[in-house]
Design an enzyme around this catalytic site. Sequence first.
Site, mmCIF file in Angstrom:
data_model
loop_
_atom_site.group_PDB
_atom_site.id
_atom_site.type_symbol
_atom_site.label_atom_id
_atom_site.label_comp_id
_atom_site.label_asym_id
_atom_site.label_seq_id
_atom_site.Cartn_x
_atom_site.Cartn_y
_atom_site.Cartn_z
ATOM 1 C CB THR A 122 -4.046 -3.720 10.131
ATOM 2 O OG1 THR A 122 -4.666 -3.585 9.523
ATOM 3 C CG2 THR A 122 -4.044 -2.144 10.557
ATOM 4 C CB CYS A 137 -7.606 -7.324 1.907
ATOM 5 S SG CYS A 137 -6.474 -5.839 2.069
ATOM 6 C CE LYS A 151 9.329 -4.016 2.783
ATOM 7 N NZ LYS A 151 7.511 -4.233 2.814
ATOM 8 C CG ASP A 156 9.047 -0.364 5.920
ATOM 9 O OD1 ASP A 156 8.123 -0.663 5.757
ATOM 10 O OD2 ASP A 156 9.207 -0.791 6.956
ATOM 11 C CB VAL A 198 -1.550 -0.191 1.795
ATOM 12 C CG1 VAL A 198 -1.506 1.180 1.528
ATOM 13 C CG2 VAL A 198 -2.153 -1.070 1.076
HETATM 14 N N1 NAD Z 1 -1.883 -5.092 0.382
HETATM 15 C C1 NAD Z 1 -3.156 -4.988 -0.315
HETATM 16 O O1 NAD Z 1 -3.855 -4.932 -0.928
HETATM 17 C C2 NAD Z 1 -4.010 -3.959 0.782
HETATM 18 C C3 NAD Z 1 -4.806 -2.946 -0.122
HETATM 19 C C4 NAD Z 1 -5.680 -2.370 0.475
HETATM 20 C C5 NAD Z 1 -5.223 -2.213 2.119
HETATM 21 N N2 NAD Z 1 -4.469 -2.478 3.014
HETATM 22 C C6 NAD Z 1 -3.938 -2.235 3.942
HETATM 23 O O2 NAD Z 1 -3.209 -1.550 4.018
HETATM 24 C C7 NAD Z 1 -2.460 -1.765 4.829
HETATM 25 C C8 NAD Z 1 -0.672 -2.400 4.897
HETATM 26 O O3 NAD Z 1 -1.464 -3.148 4.184
HETATM 27 P P1 NAD Z 1 0.406 -4.118 2.881
HETATM 28 O O4 NAD Z 1 -0.441 -4.901 2.775
HETATM 29 O O5 NAD Z 1 1.199 -2.663 2.511
HETATM 30 O O6 NAD Z 1 1.348 -4.707 4.016
HETATM 31 P P2 NAD Z 1 3.305 -4.586 4.440
HETATM 32 O O7 NAD Z 1 3.125 -5.970 4.905
HETATM 33 O O8 NAD Z 1 2.752 -5.117 2.704
HETATM 34 O O9 NAD Z 1 3.558 -3.335 4.523
HETATM 35 C C9 NAD Z 1 3.216 -2.620 5.683
HETATM 36 C C10 NAD Z 1 5.081 -2.233 5.758
HETATM 37 O O10 NAD Z 1 5.227 -1.538 7.243
HETATM 38 C C11 NAD Z 1 6.137 -1.652 7.749
HETATM 39 N N3 NAD Z 1 6.393 -1.099 9.433
HETATM 40 C C12 NAD Z 1 5.513 -2.132 10.435
HETATM 41 N N4 NAD Z 1 5.251 -1.463 11.523
HETATM 42 C C13 NAD Z 1 5.814 -0.050 10.913
HETATM 43 C C14 NAD Z 1 5.794 1.280 11.844
HETATM 44 N N5 NAD Z 1 6.359 0.782 13.117
HETATM 45 N N6 NAD Z 1 6.580 1.961 11.541
HETATM 46 C C15 NAD Z 1 7.104 2.128 9.520
HETATM 47 N N7 NAD Z 1 6.776 1.414 9.117
HETATM 48 C C16 NAD Z 1 6.485 0.017 9.754
HETATM 49 C C17 NAD Z 1 6.309 -3.338 7.606
HETATM 50 O O11 NAD Z 1 7.644 -3.314 7.689
HETATM 51 C C18 NAD Z 1 6.355 -3.430 5.955
HETATM 52 O O12 NAD Z 1 6.428 -2.503 5.273
HETATM 53 C C19 NAD Z 1 -3.125 -3.068 5.760
HETATM 54 O O13 NAD Z 1 -4.176 -2.532 7.365
HETATM 55 C C20 NAD Z 1 -3.899 -3.347 5.418
HETATM 56 O O14 NAD Z 1 -4.810 -3.927 5.675
HETATM 57 C C21 NAD Z 1 -3.944 -3.439 1.514
#
Ligand code: NAD
Length: 405
Positions: free
Chosen positions: A84, A257, A35, A30, A11
Amino acid sequence: MKVSIVGLGYVGLPIAINAAEKGCAVGGFDIDESKISKLKSGISDSPDVSQNQILSLIAEGKLFFSSDISDHKGSSIYVIAVPTPLEENNIPDLSYLKNACKLLAKVVKHGDLVINESTSYIGTLRNLIKPIIEELSGLLDLGYAVAPERIDPGNEAWNIGNTPRNISGLTDQATNDAVAFYRRFCDSINTLSKPEIAEAAKLFENTFRHINIALVNEFSEIANKFDFSANDAITAAATKPFGFMPFYPSIGVGGHCIPVDPSYLVFSAEQVGVESKFINLANQTNLLMPVKVAKRIQKYLDGNLEGKRIQIAGIAYKTDVPDMRESPAIKLISELENLGAEVFWCDPLVKVFKDSKSQSLNINIDLGLIINPHKEIDLSIWKRAGTKVLDLSSNSEDFGWPKFL
Ligand SMILES: NC(=O)c1ccc[n+]([C@@H]2O[C@H](COP(=O)([O-])OP(=O)(O)OC[C@H]3O[C@@H](n4cnc5c(N)ncnc54)[C@H](O)[C@@H]3O)[C@@H](O)[C@H]2O)c1
């Protein structure tokens, strides 16, 4: 407009790229240092972002990456996009979000705007994010908004630019500031009267999908007993031009998700004393799919999987992405192995998973299973060899074998 994106996953990274391409000065933050160092070389897992895009934005001075939060002090907008997930007992695990808020509290200054894109339960912005940042920063004049992400990684038709975005702030000022930011790269914005509606809409969208997938998975079992594929009946039903939306059966749901977000809605419901029966039932149905599908495969191979060589094409949780989070293929593999089969897999996107590795498509097998027909897998190898193959993918596309589910 100086913006920092907190969390650079599926995201956060595309948001960083889109904002930088539309003229914002973007800092990517991050906590994962490896990463950050990969991103500095342009390397990411996101199918929607290219190495060239990242490297040229860095070279033009429009984008930088740092795992030191103090490097992001100069921003006036902070977008949170951290995981999350769920804890063991299916309750929300907000540890990443809380940690992100604690870090942000160290760098925010008067008048900054904090936007949450992470999916969470209803009321998270008002009752969790704002209180943590206010208490730790001592600042009471920050803006807070939600703009839940809807990205579908790998989707070539719908992207951040053309997918409408729901936005709502805790104040009108916060809503307006958030809209001004997203308007730079989103064609269509819906402003909502309160953040709780945006948070709930996001949970409901994915719950709608989760429940419909469970329904077609149940339908697939019924169809199987009547000796036809549910896919064929669903395709036929979809010729109705109104009041029907097709979903196709699968070996279960995966990713960050669909298997997760509905439990955030259950949690919200429980907080206000409502029991969400549909969601719990859909969870059970989808979780059991790999077990049931393994038994159907056993029946298909004359009731005996002992020593049978089975290769799976595409083990990621969905087609054309390398993401293994909650992939139901993991469970299917272990179920087939429990029934005596020797299972190996081909997934050029995943490459390595735990202690096993992707293998090229093999023709010396008893059965091939198409789960994710990634573009990078050349299924014609099986076609030419006349390999026995079952198409278990939820893609409505015809890959040359009858649909099994
Ligand atoms: N992947 C999808 O298709 C999608 C779509 C819509 C919404 N979402 C939502 O978006 C959010 C993120 O999902 P994602 O798929 O990008 O996750 P992801 O795991 O791909 O990326 C999250 C990133 O956040 C970093 N992180 C963790 N704690 C942190 C902190 N305290 N400070 C800074 N960085 C930190 C992690 O190292 C990781 O690189 C979630 O709530 C998810 O439900 C995801």
